[in-house]
Structure formats: C-alpha cells, structure tokens
Design an enzyme around this catalytic site. Structure first.
Site, short mmCIF file in Angstrom:
data_model
loop_
_atom_site.label_atom_id
_atom_site.label_comp_id
_atom_site.label_asym_id
_atom_site.label_seq_id
_atom_site.Cartn_x
_atom_site.Cartn_y
_atom_site.Cartn_z
N LYS A 22 0.83 -1.22 0.00
CA LYS A 22 0.00 0.00 0.00
C LYS A 22 0.86 1.26 0.00
O LYS A 22 0.64 2.18 -0.77
CB LYS A 22 -0.91 -0.02 1.23
CG LYS A 22 -1.45 1.32 1.66
CD LYS A 22 -2.23 1.25 2.94
CE LYS A 22 -1.46 1.53 4.21
NZ LYS A 22 -1.27 2.93 4.57
N ASN A 23 1.85 1.28 0.89
CA ASN A 23 2.62 2.52 1.06
C ASN A 23 3.58 2.79 -0.09
O ASN A 23 4.13 3.88 -0.21
CB ASN A 23 3.37 2.51 2.40
CG ASN A 23 2.41 2.68 3.56
OD1 ASN A 23 1.25 3.01 3.36
ND2 ASN A 23 2.88 2.42 4.77
N CYS A 118 -3.13 12.51 13.81
CA CYS A 118 -4.01 11.35 13.72
C CYS A 118 -3.79 10.47 14.94
O CYS A 118 -3.06 10.86 15.86
CB CYS A 118 -3.80 10.60 12.42
SG CYS A 118 -2.21 9.79 12.35
N ARG A 123 1.50 14.62 13.06
CA ARG A 123 2.10 14.24 11.78
C ARG A 123 2.41 15.52 11.00
O ARG A 123 1.72 15.86 10.04
CB ARG A 123 1.16 13.33 10.98
CG ARG A 123 0.56 12.15 11.72
CD ARG A 123 1.30 10.86 11.64
NE ARG A 123 1.75 10.41 10.37
CZ ARG A 123 1.15 9.48 9.61
NH1 ARG A 123 0.00 8.97 10.00
NH2 ARG A 123 1.69 9.07 8.49
N ASP A 342 5.66 0.51 11.90
CA ASP A 342 4.40 -0.09 11.44
C ASP A 342 4.25 -1.56 11.86
O ASP A 342 3.22 -2.18 11.59
CB ASP A 342 4.27 0.02 9.91
CG ASP A 342 4.04 1.46 9.47
OD1 ASP A 342 3.77 2.31 10.33
OD2 ASP A 342 4.15 1.73 8.25
N ARG A 434 -8.05 -0.49 5.72
CA ARG A 434 -7.26 0.53 5.01
C ARG A 434 -5.93 -0.04 4.53
O ARG A 434 -5.34 0.46 3.57
CB ARG A 434 -6.96 1.71 5.95
CG ARG A 434 -8.19 2.51 6.32
CD ARG A 434 -7.78 3.74 7.08
NE ARG A 434 -6.66 4.40 6.43
CZ ARG A 434 -5.75 5.13 7.05
NH1 ARG A 434 -5.80 5.29 8.33
NH2 ARG A 434 -4.77 5.69 6.38
C1 EPZ Z 1 4.98 6.83 6.18
O1 EPZ Z 1 4.30 7.96 6.73
C2 EPZ Z 1 3.99 5.69 6.20
N1 EPZ Z 1 2.81 6.07 5.44
C3 EPZ Z 1 3.61 5.34 7.65
O2 EPZ Z 1 2.78 4.19 7.61
C4 EPZ Z 1 4.88 5.02 8.44
O3 EPZ Z 1 4.53 4.78 9.79
C5 EPZ Z 1 5.85 6.19 8.35
O4 EPZ Z 1 6.13 6.49 6.95
C6 EPZ Z 1 7.18 5.92 9.04
O5 EPZ Z 1 7.77 4.78 8.47
C7 EPZ Z 1 2.81 5.97 4.12
O6 EPZ Z 1 3.79 5.63 3.49
C8 EPZ Z 1 1.54 6.26 3.42
P1 EPZ Z 1 7.27 10.19 7.99
P2 EPZ Z 1 4.96 9.41 6.60
O7 EPZ Z 1 7.10 11.51 7.34
O8 EPZ Z 1 5.81 9.50 5.40
C9 EPZ Z 1 8.24 13.26 11.48
C10 EPZ Z 1 0.87 2.89 8.06
O9 EPZ Z 1 0.45 2.38 9.12
N2 EPZ Z 1 8.02 14.29 10.45
O10 EPZ Z 1 8.37 9.33 7.52
O11 EPZ Z 1 3.87 10.41 6.76
C11 EPZ Z 1 6.98 12.48 11.82
O12 EPZ Z 1 6.19 13.16 12.77
C12 EPZ Z 1 1.41 4.32 8.04
O13 EPZ Z 1 0.84 2.32 6.96
C13 EPZ Z 1 8.37 15.58 10.70
O14 EPZ Z 1 8.84 15.94 11.79
O15 EPZ Z 1 5.89 9.42 7.89
C14 EPZ Z 1 7.56 11.19 12.32
O16 EPZ Z 1 7.99 11.33 13.65
C15 EPZ Z 1 1.20 5.03 9.35
N3 EPZ Z 1 8.14 16.53 9.73
C16 EPZ Z 1 8.78 10.98 11.43
O17 EPZ Z 1 9.10 12.28 10.93
C17 EPZ Z 1 7.64 16.21 8.50
O18 EPZ Z 1 7.47 17.09 7.66
C18 EPZ Z 1 8.58 10.03 10.28
O19 EPZ Z 1 7.39 10.40 9.56
C19 EPZ Z 1 7.31 14.87 8.26
C20 EPZ Z 1 7.52 13.92 9.24
#
Ligand code: EPZ
Length: 459
Positions: A22-23, A118, A123, A342, A434
C-alpha cells in the site's frame, strides 16, 4: 460497522501470499500526475486507501481504470487545470499529501489540505514544505491548505535539500521532493533522505518514466531533472508490513505457515528480532546463491538500477514455524533499515506471550500506543513510560471485546485474538481494511477461526 469475531487458539497452517505494498502504491499512483501519458501499476492491493487515492486523482482530472481482479490501476492525467486536494479526502488519508510534489512540478500549482494529526500522534509536514521551498517553490498556508507555486522562472530548480527531522527523515517528504525534482532544472541532492524500500520503489517507477534518479534507498538521493516524463508500467513491491504481520500470526499461534511473495530483503531488522525470539524462518526455494537463512548476509548482491534492494530477495517464498514459547527481546523502532514502527503493535502482541520481560521503545511516533490499553483488557502485563513499554510475558491472553484505533494497532489486536483463550471481538475493523486486503480471508485460509460481522455502533 464491521467487527472481527475471533475464536482464539487455532494453530495456523497453510499458505498465504503477500499483496503489493500500500505505502509504495499510494505515492506511485500520485506520480502519474507527472506525465500526460498513462501509468499502469500492477500488484496494487484492493484497499480503502487505494480507492481514496483513485478518487482524489479522479477529482484532479485523471482518468483512472481500477481493475481489482487483476490488481492493476492505470492512471492517465488528462486535465491539467485541477490542482486542489480537498480536506474531506486528505482528512481520511494522509498519504494524499504526496500529490503535492507532482502537482507543483507539472501543473505549476498545488493546493493540498494540511493533514491534521491522527491516532498515531502529530504528523507535521514541515519537511515536505522545506524541501519544496529549497527547489524554489513559493509555499504558504491559506485557510488550512498548503499552497505551493512555481517561482517566477516557471520551473523548479535543482538544489541541495536536507530532509532530516527530530525523528529521522520523512518517507513521504522524500518522495514528494524526489518527484518534484524529477522535473526541476538541474541537479537535486537530497541529504538525509528516507531509505525505506517504498522510496526506492518510487525511484524505480520514476526511472521507468524517464527520470534520472540514483542513490534511492540510501541517505543521499541524486536527481538530474528532465524536461518531461512519459508513461510506464511498474509492478509494486510486496508489502513488508503485511509480510511481517503474517510472520507474527504464525508465531503467536505456534503455527507453521508458508508465505509467498515475501520481501526478505526489506525485512532484515524484523527477521533478526523474530529469529532472536525463536521463530524459524527459512526460504523454501532459496534464490540462486542465497544462504539457508533469509537473514544471512550474502557476499554479493544483485542490484537493481537504483541500488540497495536485491530483486531476488524481494519476492521469496518462506516457511515460518514456531514450536515453543518465545524468548523476550528489546525493540527500538527506527527508520529503515531499523525495526519499522508499522510493526510495533504486532510484535508487542507477540511479546505479551514471551517467556520474560521485553522492552519496546517507539522512536518514530512516540505516542503510537493506543493498542496498549486494549491489550491490557485481554490480560497482557504492560507498563508504559513515555515512548517505552515494558512487556512482561503472561502465560495466556484472554478473549475480550476490544476496539481498533488505527491500522497497525488493529493488526496487533487481531494477532492477540488469534492466540487468546475464548472469543475476541475487534470492533471498528475499517481501520484494518485501510491496509490489509481482506485480512479475514487470508487468516481463514490459514485455519484461523475469524469472521467478519456487522456490529451496530452502541451509544
Ligand atoms: C509513512 O508515513 C507511512 N505512510 C507510515 O505508515 C509510516 O509509519 C511512516 O512512513 C514511518 O515509516 C505511508 O507511506 C503512506 P514520515 P509518513 O514523514 O511519510 C516526522 C501505516 O500504518 N516528520 O516518515 O507520513 C513524523 O512526525 C502508516 O501504513 C516531521 O517531523 O511518515 C515522524 O515522527 C502510518 N516533519 C517521522 O518524521 C515532517 O514534515 C517520520 O514520519 C514529516 C515527518
């Protein structure tokens, strides 16, 4: 609302196939906005999030052909005038934010609702915006929307972009900047890029579309911008989180199962922890030159055109068996190639039944623990202190009525239900829908006693 009713205690046996990720598929669908030719993806899972993304792309002027029976989606961007991703869609699925880079780079403007927090915590998207600004985009917030526009020159310009944040890099942020940079003028170097396999698979799709990307899967990704991209066909990588969930399902029921389309190479840290606890994972048909264990390192690796993932070891068949009580262990979730956040809820469910004390520390989303209170209702012995949970193994879990709060937490509760004595009802199963395609059917095939029922919401 649908719920799963699980009568626990059945040892899983049989074969299951991992679906496409999915991701990986979600941002790849959005990447079709980068060209006026059709992009066809295969091995796309049939999930609520995928349907949401196709709906969004339809609103953004794309012709979308979704064939769930063939697991394929073709997206053809035909109307360039639409640039707005509405709050109602983004609110349901944060991954909608990955239309930001493609819309900006190709259509010159993007107006994407700011995703809120969320159930797994805050996020933010500051790194996405910082990255696009570094390429020269004018980005501001207006009435809850991120509004991004091209600079006066009419085109983004390659730059050195640093994407490190307080919790590591950002997966979708890296993907947004990488796809925007594909059409920028000149060279972009992303430093502290996310190394997740989904980033590398996205780079493979972009390359198939005519982009020039190297280093994806490492912390430094280099993109030489091109004037235009063309259509492509691409097969999505298998879902490493679904694969890890099925390993945990076999382990928690002391089962013995075969998993096809298993992305061994994307699961190194996960397999290391499972093997440490005593779960046996062996390839059924080792790829040529592969050692007996999927976690064993090989001297040489066949590289695909992007770099780090070994194609042979991304679609293996493995046999998973667990015959005794598991050893406790320590887990720290980390960016790839560390243990993925995850799979944190799923391994917690498993360690609830290990022979001793385990510790789980969440280093990506420090509040991603809504499953803890529900596992306590099933007789688990858990103590949370900030981002860490001490898991003291118990002899058994006891079936209970529990509520799913997010996608992966739901998976953890379902695993607990498979092992528990008696009946577990996991409500609000729409969360699991989802990210797992018809999970109850896969589990039934493995001999689990699980049924989907429609449960009226009680006031
Ligand atoms: C992706 O989300 C995945 N979603 C998430 O999977 C997964 O948990 C996550 O990566 C981490 O591996 C999809 O790919 C659709 P990040 P993403 O930006 O890209 C911080 C699932 O269950 N951050 O890598 O949105 C953030 O708060 C989902 O399938 C910032 O500080 O996650 C977190 O602590 C849930 N500023 C860390 O970075 C930003 O601008 C990693 O988040 C963006 C993120």
């Amino acid at each position: 609302m649908d719920a799963f009713v699980i009568n626990g205690g059945k040892r899983l046996r049989g074969t299951v196939r991992v679906h496409g990720a999915k991701n990986a598929a979600l941002p790849q669908l959005a990447a079709a906005l980068l060209t006026d030719q059709p992009v066809k993806l295969s091995d796309v899972p049939d999930l609520e999030d995928i349907r949401n993304m196709t709906k969004l792309l339809d609103e953004l002027g794309c012709e979308v052909e979704h064939d769930p029976a063939a697991s394929s989606v073709t997206v053809h961007s035909t109307d360039d005038s639409k640039c707005k991703a509405r709050y109602d869609i983004v609110r349901k699925m944060r991954a909608s934010v990955c239309v930001l880079g493609p819309l900006l780079a190709r259509r010159g403007k993007a107006q994407v609702s700011m995703p809120g927090g969320c159930n797994i915590g805050d996020r933010p998207v500051d790194l996405h915006m910082r990255g696009l600004r570094a390429l020269g985009a004018k980005v501001h917030l207006d009435s809850g929307y991120i509004v991004a526009e091209l600079p006066e020159s009419g085109r983004l310009t390659g730059a050195r972009v640093f994407l490190g944040g307080p919790f590591g890099s950002t997966v979708l942020g890296t993907i947004n900047v990488m796809s925007a940079a594909a059409l920028a003028k000149g060279r972009t170097i992303i430093e502290s890029a996310a190394c997740e396999p989904e980033v590398e698979d996205m780079a493979n799709l972009l390359s198939a579309m005519g982009a020039n990307v190297t280093g994806a899967g490492t912390p430094r990704v280099i993109i030489e911008g091109v004037d235009q991209l063309h259509g492509a066909k691409h097969k999505v990588i298998p879902d490493r989180i679904e694969a890890g969930t099925y390993v945990a399902a076999a382990a928690i029921t002391n089962g013995q199962i075969t998993i096809e389309n298993f992305p061994t190479d994307a699961l190194t840290a996960v397999l290391d922890r499972f093997e440490y606890t005593g779960v046996e994972i062996e390839p059924v048909k080792p790829a040529s030159g592969a050692g007996p264990s999927p976690t064993r390192k090989r001297g040489t690796r066949k590289k695909n055109n992007q770099g780090t993932l070994d194609d042979d070891r991304m679609r293996q068949t493995v046999r998973v068996a667990s015959t005794r009580r598991l050893e406790p262990t320590q887990i720290f979730t980390q960016p790839h190639p560390g243990f993925p956040t995850d799979l944190q809820a799923q391994i917690m469910a498993l360690l609830c039944l290990a022979d001793g004390n385990s510790m789980i520390t969440e280093k990506i989303f420090p509040d991603r623990f809504l499953h803890v209170a529900e596992l306590l209702r099933m007789g688990a012995n858990l103590v949370r202190n900030g981002p860490t949970v001490l898991v003291s193994g118990v002899r058994e879990l006891i079936g209970a009525q529990v509520m799913a709060s997010d996608l992966r937490a739901s998976a953890g509760l379902i695993l607990a239900g498979l092992a528990a004595r008696g009946t577990t009802t996991v409500s609000r199963i729409y969360h699991v829908d989802r990210g797992y395609e018809k999970m109850e059917l896969s589990l039934q095939k493995l001999g689990a006693d699980v049924e989907r029922v429609n449960q009226p919401e009680k006031q």
